[in-house]
Design an enzyme around this catalytic site. Structure first.
Site: not given
Ligand code: PGA
Length: 254
Positions: A8, A10, A97, A99, A173, A179, A218, A239
């Site tokens: 992803n 983003k 997602h 976000e 998630e 993140g 993460s 991500g």
């Molecule tokens: P991250 O994001 O690996 O940076 O934690 C994962 C995601 O939001 O899909």
């Protein structure tokens, strides 16, 4: 079931950066035997054509859109439709997602509408769910996951449900792990994924075992293989660690 390793990206990477990362990744994985893997990259909309082109002719890579609006066309300024994404080479679509839910304010109802629209139109859906830290600490993990799955999957027609295998992947998630560098521990991942599997079994009897459940939050090259060994973990949604070709390559091969 093939393990799905998804990137992803983003709101990262210009078109040229996306092209460079895709070409490098393709080169790095050339000739590697990854038959039990399928890799899906979700770039920004504007990079979809160039990323699709970079991966053209490979068996292992597929490309997806990070979002869409559930209408084919119309007066929806700033939005993008499934036919537009299809023309740009996308086969997958990400829905729910954290976000989109928590930063952009998408409701369960809107997410359900998008899920039905994408599946009815034959898209492969990466459906994301997960609890916030406040919800986890209040003991609401199970009820949150259940609500997020139920509101989107219950309204689907019998015809759509019959075609879900191969077209629906669930990504668990935990919001507090996205993140933040805080990956969920093995017990937390096992417990949540078992919960998701049970919930799927009650909503979609006979299909639950055939639907992949990915872990996201993460994921890094050094924790990917451990996560992939856990029961009910059928892939990873990555991500930050998917932005560098080398780091994502290690995760693809973990
Ligand atoms: P991250 O994001 O690996 O940076 O934690 C994962 C995601 O939001 O899909």
């Amino acid at each position: 079931m093939k393990k799905i390793i998804a990137a992803n990206w983003k709101m990262h990477k210009t078109v040229s950066e996306a092209r460079e990362t895709s070409v490098t990744l393709k080169e790095m994985l050339k000739g590697k035997t990854l038959e039990d893997r399928s890799i899906v990259v979700f770039p920004a909309f504007i990079s979809l054509p160039i990323v699709s082109e970079a991966f053209a002719g490979t068996e292992i890579f597929e490309v997806g859109g990070q979002n869409f609006y559930p209408a084919d066309s119309g007066a929806f300024t700033g939005e993008i439709s499934l036919p537009m994404l299809q023309d740009a080479g996308a086969k997958w679509i990400m829905i729910g997602h954290s976000e989109r839910r928590h930063v952009l304010g998408e409701s369960d109802a809107f997410i359900a509408q998008k899920t039905a629209c994408a599946l009815e139109n034959g898209w492969k859906v990466m459906f994301c769910i997960g609890e916030t830290l406040v919800e986890r600490e209040a003991g609401q993990l199970q009820s949150v996951l259940q609500r997020q799955l139920e509101t989107a999957l219950n309204p689907l027609s019998g015809e759509v449900k019959a075609k879900l295998v191969g077209n629906l992947a669930i990504a668990y998630e935990p919001v507090w792990a996205i993140g933040t560098g805080k990956v969920a521990g093995p017990e937390e991942v096992l417990d949540a994924h078992k919960n998701v599997r049970q919930c799927l079994a009650s909503l979609l009897p006979n299909l639950a075992e055939k639907l992949p459940i990915l872990y996201g939050g993460s994921v890094k090259p050094d924790n990917a293989s451990g996560l992939l060994l856990l029961d009910n973990v059928n892939g990873l949604l990555v991500g930050g660690a998917s932005l560098e070709a080398q780091s994502f390559q290690k995760i693809c091969e973990a």
